[in-house]
Design an enzyme around this catalytic site. Sequence first.
Site, mmCIF file in Angstrom:
data_model
loop_
_atom_site.group_PDB
_atom_site.id
_atom_site.type_symbol
_atom_site.label_atom_id
_atom_site.label_comp_id
_atom_site.label_asym_id
_atom_site.label_seq_id
_atom_site.Cartn_x
_atom_site.Cartn_y
_atom_site.Cartn_z
ATOM 1 N N LYS A 139 -1.189 -10.303 0.009
ATOM 2 C CA LYS A 139 -0.566 -9.683 1.145
ATOM 3 C C LYS A 139 -1.406 -9.521 2.322
ATOM 4 O O LYS A 139 -2.171 -8.526 2.284
ATOM 5 C CB LYS A 139 0.267 -8.547 0.966
ATOM 6 C CG LYS A 139 1.050 -8.034 1.952
ATOM 7 C CD LYS A 139 2.182 -6.825 1.583
ATOM 8 C CE LYS A 139 3.167 -6.342 2.554
ATOM 9 N NZ LYS A 139 4.159 -5.578 2.084
ATOM 10 N N CYS A 157 -6.264 -2.266 1.780
ATOM 11 C CA CYS A 157 -7.119 -1.484 1.407
ATOM 12 C C CYS A 157 -8.561 -1.377 1.776
ATOM 13 O O CYS A 157 -9.151 -2.462 1.907
ATOM 14 C CB CYS A 157 -6.963 -1.379 -0.001
ATOM 15 S SG CYS A 157 -5.344 -1.075 -0.953
ATOM 16 N N ASN A 159 3.250 -4.777 -6.926
ATOM 17 C CA ASN A 159 2.348 -4.587 -5.664
ATOM 18 C C ASN A 159 1.362 -3.865 -5.982
ATOM 19 O O ASN A 159 1.304 -2.532 -6.584
ATOM 20 C CB ASN A 159 2.931 -4.024 -4.151
ATOM 21 C CG ASN A 159 2.099 -3.713 -3.126
ATOM 22 O OD1 ASN A 159 1.416 -3.145 -3.009
ATOM 23 N ND2 ASN A 159 2.218 -4.689 -2.214
ATOM 24 N N ALA A 180 2.114 6.444 7.668
ATOM 25 C CA ALA A 180 0.738 6.959 7.280
ATOM 26 C C ALA A 180 0.794 7.426 5.944
ATOM 27 O O ALA A 180 0.223 8.521 5.550
ATOM 28 C CB ALA A 180 -0.152 7.840 8.200
ATOM 29 N N LYS A 195 6.562 0.022 -5.291
ATOM 30 C CA LYS A 195 5.652 0.655 -4.519
ATOM 31 C C LYS A 195 4.196 0.317 -4.831
ATOM 32 O O LYS A 195 3.694 0.097 -5.894
ATOM 33 C CB LYS A 195 5.869 2.238 -4.753
ATOM 34 C CG LYS A 195 5.244 3.039 -3.926
ATOM 35 C CD LYS A 195 5.893 4.607 -3.973
ATOM 36 C CE LYS A 195 5.073 5.601 -3.256
ATOM 37 N NZ LYS A 195 4.909 4.956 -1.796
ATOM 38 N N GLY A 218 8.395 -8.440 7.978
ATOM 39 C CA GLY A 218 8.135 -7.723 9.087
ATOM 40 C C GLY A 218 9.061 -7.760 9.879
ATOM 41 O O GLY A 218 9.419 -8.834 10.664
ATOM 42 N N ASN A 274 -2.206 -6.115 -2.313
ATOM 43 C CA ASN A 274 -2.346 -5.546 -0.917
ATOM 44 C C ASN A 274 -3.863 -5.449 -0.707
ATOM 45 O O ASN A 274 -4.651 -4.680 -1.042
ATOM 46 C CB ASN A 274 -1.674 -4.291 -0.915
ATOM 47 C CG ASN A 274 -1.825 -3.412 0.384
ATOM 48 O OD1 ASN A 274 -2.436 -4.002 1.354
ATOM 49 N ND2 ASN A 274 -1.633 -2.263 0.440
ATOM 50 N N ASN A 289 1.806 -7.524 6.602
ATOM 51 C CA ASN A 289 1.692 -5.929 6.483
ATOM 52 C C ASN A 289 2.119 -5.259 7.752
ATOM 53 O O ASN A 289 1.863 -5.839 8.680
ATOM 54 C CB ASN A 289 0.413 -5.487 5.793
ATOM 55 C CG ASN A 289 0.622 -4.108 4.769
ATOM 56 O OD1 ASN A 289 1.534 -3.411 5.074
ATOM 57 N ND2 ASN A 289 -0.076 -4.127 3.726
ATOM 58 N N THR A 290 1.768 -4.012 7.759
ATOM 59 C CA THR A 290 2.155 -3.244 9.086
ATOM 60 C C THR A 290 1.037 -3.345 10.222
ATOM 61 O O THR A 290 -0.097 -3.512 9.702
ATOM 62 C CB THR A 290 2.306 -1.833 8.783
ATOM 63 O OG1 THR A 290 1.293 -1.236 8.231
ATOM 64 C CG2 THR A 290 3.592 -1.351 8.052
#
Length: 303
Positions: free
Chosen positions: A166, A131, A100, A70, A45, A244, A128, A193-194
């Site tokens: 990422k 951010c 991650n 979200a 996570k 994805g 990630n 990523n999303t």
Amino acid sequence: MVDLSVKLAGVELKNPIIPASGTFGFGREYAELYDLNILGSFSWKGTTAESRTGNPQPRIAETESGMLNAVGLQNPGIDAVIAEELPHIREIFQGPVIANIGGFSLEEYAENCRKLADAEQVKLIEVNISCPNVHQGGQNFGSGPRSAAEVTRAVKAAARQPVFMKLSPNVTDIAEIARACAGEGADGICLINTMLGMRIDLRTKRPLLANRTGGLSGPAVFPVALRMVWDVYEAVDIPIIGCGGVSSAETAAEMMLAGASAVEVGAANLRDPFACKKIIEDLPGVCERLGAMKLSELTGGAH
């Protein structure tokens, strides 16, 4: 017999299937359902320097072909993960783990990497860069090549393990950003990523998510993710983790043919907690149909 093993920046995985960050927690719940040691790895996570409670509820919404989230990087913080989660991970999974990490400043990214230097089971760090940069007006680090390069430079200077950046799909040219990361020494790229999306509640005439927008994942994004993996494979010469909308051995094989060396499975885990297990079981049959006795030979095979 089909050889499912793959390598990521020198780290060998028994197969390319990796539960994606944000859909697998730290493995605790899934370990109650099946032996996690069948996995190639898993990405824990998303973890920041300090603990975060995340965004207000509601923060999950379903769509016809995926989901919006979200959550807001809810996590216990890097120190708690190292002290409490890593010892438990060692009990339930003996393979290489992907950490991650997120951050809201360059120093936070770097410090998180430094703290993982002695985490022996962590073999890769997934950074990630979706951010927001709190020092530059909140624009995401991954929104442009310059800021993406700055994060890459910072984490490469701090990390002992190979780092995979990422990338966010919410950009104009993802290949340009991948090249910027590679130019600063990134060991690999993870994408995507999303994607930003939203839904509206017809009863209240208000957005379903308290945050208004959320990250879209699931089968709806697969064709976009596949195209972006293809583009990045053409742009850089470092390994790619494709992510994805992967939900089957067939879509995992497509990702690899587009250029991925390994594949992350995200939203499919939330619909079916046995999704990764089933994909791994089905991969040999798909390889045989494709005439590949070594799965890694599929990587980039469509180019």
